[in-house]
Enzyme design. Sequence first.
Site, PDB file in Angstrom:
ATOM      1  N   ALA A  64       0.864  -1.177   0.000  1.00 27.81           N
ATOM      2  CA  ALA A  64       0.000   0.000   0.000  1.00 27.81           C
ATOM      3  C   ALA A  64       0.904   1.230   0.000  1.00 27.81           C
ATOM      4  O   ALA A  64       2.072   1.154   0.387  1.00 27.81           O
ATOM      5  CB  ALA A  64      -0.887  -0.022   1.239  1.00 27.81           C
ATOM      6  N   GLY A 109       0.636  -4.944   1.028  1.00 29.16           N
ATOM      7  CA  GLY A 109      -0.583  -5.029   0.207  1.00 29.16           C
ATOM      8  C   GLY A 109      -0.382  -5.805  -1.093  1.00 29.16           C
ATOM      9  O   GLY A 109      -1.348  -6.361  -1.641  1.00 29.16           O
ATOM     10  N   GLU A 112      -0.653  -9.320  -0.139  1.00 32.98           N
ATOM     11  CA  GLU A 112      -2.072  -9.555   0.147  1.00 32.98           C
ATOM     12  C   GLU A 112      -2.885  -9.716  -1.138  1.00 32.98           C
ATOM     13  O   GLU A 112      -3.797 -10.544  -1.214  1.00 32.98           O
ATOM     14  CB  GLU A 112      -2.608  -8.409   1.020  1.00 32.98           C
ATOM     15  N   GLU A 132       5.048  -4.460   7.321  1.00 36.20           N
ATOM     16  CA  GLU A 132       4.175  -3.545   8.078  1.00 36.20           C
ATOM     17  C   GLU A 132       4.613  -3.276   9.511  1.00 36.20           C
ATOM     18  O   GLU A 132       4.558  -2.135   9.980  1.00 36.20           O
ATOM     19  CB  GLU A 132       2.730  -4.083   8.099  1.00 36.20           C
TER      20      GLU A 132
HETATM   21  N1  CAA Z   1       4.512   3.178  -1.142  1.00 31.95           N
HETATM   22  C1  CAA Z   1       4.841   4.307  -1.785  1.00 31.95           C
HETATM   23  N2  CAA Z   1       5.907   4.413  -2.598  1.00 31.95           N
HETATM   24  C2  CAA Z   1       6.656   3.315  -2.780  1.00 31.95           C
HETATM   25  C3  CAA Z   1       6.374   2.103  -2.134  1.00 31.95           C
HETATM   26  C4  CAA Z   1       5.227   2.047  -1.291  1.00 31.95           C
HETATM   27  N3  CAA Z   1       4.829   0.926  -0.675  1.00 31.95           N
HETATM   28  N4  CAA Z   1       7.309   1.196  -2.486  1.00 31.95           N
HETATM   29  C5  CAA Z   1       8.146   1.825  -3.318  1.00 31.95           C
HETATM   30  N5  CAA Z   1       7.753   3.098  -3.508  1.00 31.95           N
HETATM   31  C6  CAA Z   1       8.400   4.127  -4.334  1.00 31.95           C
HETATM   32  C7  CAA Z   1       9.623   4.701  -3.656  1.00 31.95           C
HETATM   33  O1  CAA Z   1       9.268   5.692  -2.719  1.00 31.95           O
HETATM   34  C8  CAA Z   1      10.373   5.252  -4.844  1.00 31.95           C
HETATM   35  O2  CAA Z   1       9.795   6.466  -5.229  1.00 31.95           O
HETATM   36  P1  CAA Z   1      10.732   7.734  -5.594  1.00 31.95           P
HETATM   37  O3  CAA Z   1      11.496   7.275  -6.820  1.00 31.95           O
HETATM   38  O4  CAA Z   1       9.751   8.818  -5.876  1.00 31.95           O
HETATM   39  O5  CAA Z   1      11.625   7.951  -4.421  1.00 31.95           O
HETATM   40  C9  CAA Z   1      10.064   4.243  -5.943  1.00 31.95           C
HETATM   41  O6  CAA Z   1       8.897   3.532  -5.511  1.00 31.95           O
HETATM   42  C10 CAA Z   1      11.156   3.226  -6.158  1.00 31.95           C
HETATM   43  O7  CAA Z   1      11.457   2.646  -4.906  1.00 31.95           O
HETATM   44  P2  CAA Z   1      12.929   2.594  -4.283  1.00 31.95           P
HETATM   45  O8  CAA Z   1      13.766   3.706  -4.795  1.00 31.95           O
HETATM   46  O9  CAA Z   1      12.787   2.476  -2.795  1.00 31.95           O
HETATM   47  O10 CAA Z   1      13.451   1.227  -4.921  1.00 31.95           O
HETATM   48  P3  CAA Z   1      14.518   0.223  -4.301  1.00 31.95           P
HETATM   49  O11 CAA Z   1      14.789  -0.779  -5.372  1.00 31.95           O
HETATM   50  O12 CAA Z   1      15.652   0.941  -3.696  1.00 31.95           O
HETATM   51  O13 CAA Z   1      13.738  -0.515  -3.093  1.00 31.95           O
HETATM   52  C11 CAA Z   1      11.860  -1.631  -2.074  1.00 31.95           C
HETATM   53  C12 CAA Z   1      12.638  -1.314  -3.389  1.00 31.95           C
HETATM   54  C13 CAA Z   1      12.731  -2.513  -1.169  1.00 31.95           C
HETATM   55  C14 CAA Z   1      10.596  -2.395  -2.458  1.00 31.95           C
HETATM   56  C15 CAA Z   1      11.522  -0.306  -1.353  1.00 31.95           C
HETATM   57  O14 CAA Z   1      10.918   0.585  -2.287  1.00 31.95           O
HETATM   58  C16 CAA Z   1      10.567  -0.470  -0.204  1.00 31.95           C
HETATM   59  O15 CAA Z   1      10.973  -0.907   0.868  1.00 31.95           O
HETATM   60  N6  CAA Z   1       9.274  -0.138  -0.418  1.00 31.95           N
HETATM   61  C17 CAA Z   1       8.280  -0.201   0.631  1.00 31.95           C
HETATM   62  C18 CAA Z   1       7.792  -1.627   0.804  1.00 31.95           C
HETATM   63  C19 CAA Z   1       6.799  -1.711   1.942  1.00 31.95           C
HETATM   64  O16 CAA Z   1       7.102  -1.420   3.098  1.00 31.95           O
HETATM   65  N7  CAA Z   1       5.565  -2.189   1.630  1.00 31.95           N
HETATM   66  C20 CAA Z   1       4.508  -2.355   2.610  1.00 31.95           C
HETATM   67  C21 CAA Z   1       3.687  -1.119   2.688  1.00 31.95           C
HETATM   68  S1  CAA Z   1       2.562  -1.177   4.026  1.00 31.95           S
HETATM   69  C22 CAA Z   1       1.193  -2.019   3.446  1.00 31.95           C
HETATM   70  O17 CAA Z   1       1.193  -2.581   2.386  1.00 31.95           O
HETATM   71  C23 CAA Z   1       0.022  -2.031   4.382  1.00 31.95           C
HETATM   72  C24 CAA Z   1      -1.088  -2.968   4.030  1.00 31.95           C
HETATM   73  O18 CAA Z   1      -1.023  -4.148   4.356  1.00 31.95           O
HETATM   74  C25 CAA Z   1      -2.295  -2.516   3.461  1.00 31.95           C
END
Ligand code: CAA
Length: 259
Positions: A64, A109, A112, A132
């Site tokens: 998400a 998400g 999920e 999360e």
């Molecule tokens: N939300 C918003 N933006 C996201 C995102 C997310 N979940 N995952 C990645 N992005 C964005 C990054 O912010 C980045 O944007 P910018 O270029 O504008 O900075 C772009 O996607 C590319 O990501 P990275 O530069 O971080 O890419 P990376 O290869 O270095 O890392 C990654 C990849 C390990 C997946 C890292 O992006 C990351 O950790 N993302 C978050 C993953 C996460 O925590 N997901 C769970 C969210 S909580 C949830 O899902 C709740 C639920 O159950 C409903």
Amino acid sequence: MSFVEIQKNGKTAVLTINRPEALNALNSQVLSDLKAALDELKKEADLRCLIITGAGPKSFVAGADIGEMSTMNPKKGEAFGIAGNKVMSQVASFPCPVIAAVNGYALGGGFELALACDLRLASEKARFAFPETGLGITPGFGGTQRLARLVGPALASELIFTGRTVKADEALAKGMVSQVCAPEELLDKAQELADTIAGRAPIAIRQAKKAIRGGLDLTLEKGLDYESECFGECFDSEDQKNAMKAFVEKQPFNDFQNR
Ligand code: CAA
């Protein structure tokens, strides 16, 4: 412009979540586009199998949208969870089978969404995790419920409490995915599986999906009653009559009409 693309391939379709600049993260707009796309696809009576995948080489869905969630209060957080859960339930109850073709990160998400599908195929680059609890929240789009039902509460608890990343080979070994393949083969393999499903009796497939899904929430005894009901309804179809007649007459048959 929609964050969701649909490509129809005869009796099957591929739905691609297309927000690669954010690794296909699910914000409210993506969720709403996904809902609209599923509503449209559901109207197609002859659709026999749906594939869901993510655009770009890196990610299925990286969760998400954290930026959007970062300013939410409890009321907005709960509403966002409800909206996400509705879409995931729409996937889970979609009338025909849904295959997740997991091409990279399936986080939060995204994991999920894959769990809401009936089957999961993973590329060797697939990575599954629930980050999360490192963000101060629980999984909120069905992960606590669907992962525990798929792999049992112990492994689900471990993955949710630790945020540990599961690679494709472990996901296969633990029954989270049914096939792993090279990234460049993923969509072909998913299409092959979709075509196999599409070639079988569609009413029987839908009834089987109903029985499997519906039974998960029932006691064994009630589940068996429900199975008998779903089984019985198949005998109302021309496909059942024609396929069984062909068997009795020792003729080949694969011309299912979805009637
Ligand atoms: N939300 C918003 N933006 C996201 C995102 C997310 N979940 N995952 C990645 N992005 C964005 C990054 O912010 C980045 O944007 P910018 O270029 O504008 O900075 C772009 O996607 C590319 O990501 P990275 O530069 O971080 O890419 P990376 O290869 O270095 O890392 C990654 C990849 C390990 C997946 C890292 O992006 C990351 O950790 N993302 C978050 C993953 C996460 O925590 N997901 C769970 C969210 S909580 C949830 O899902 C709740 C639920 O159950 C409903």
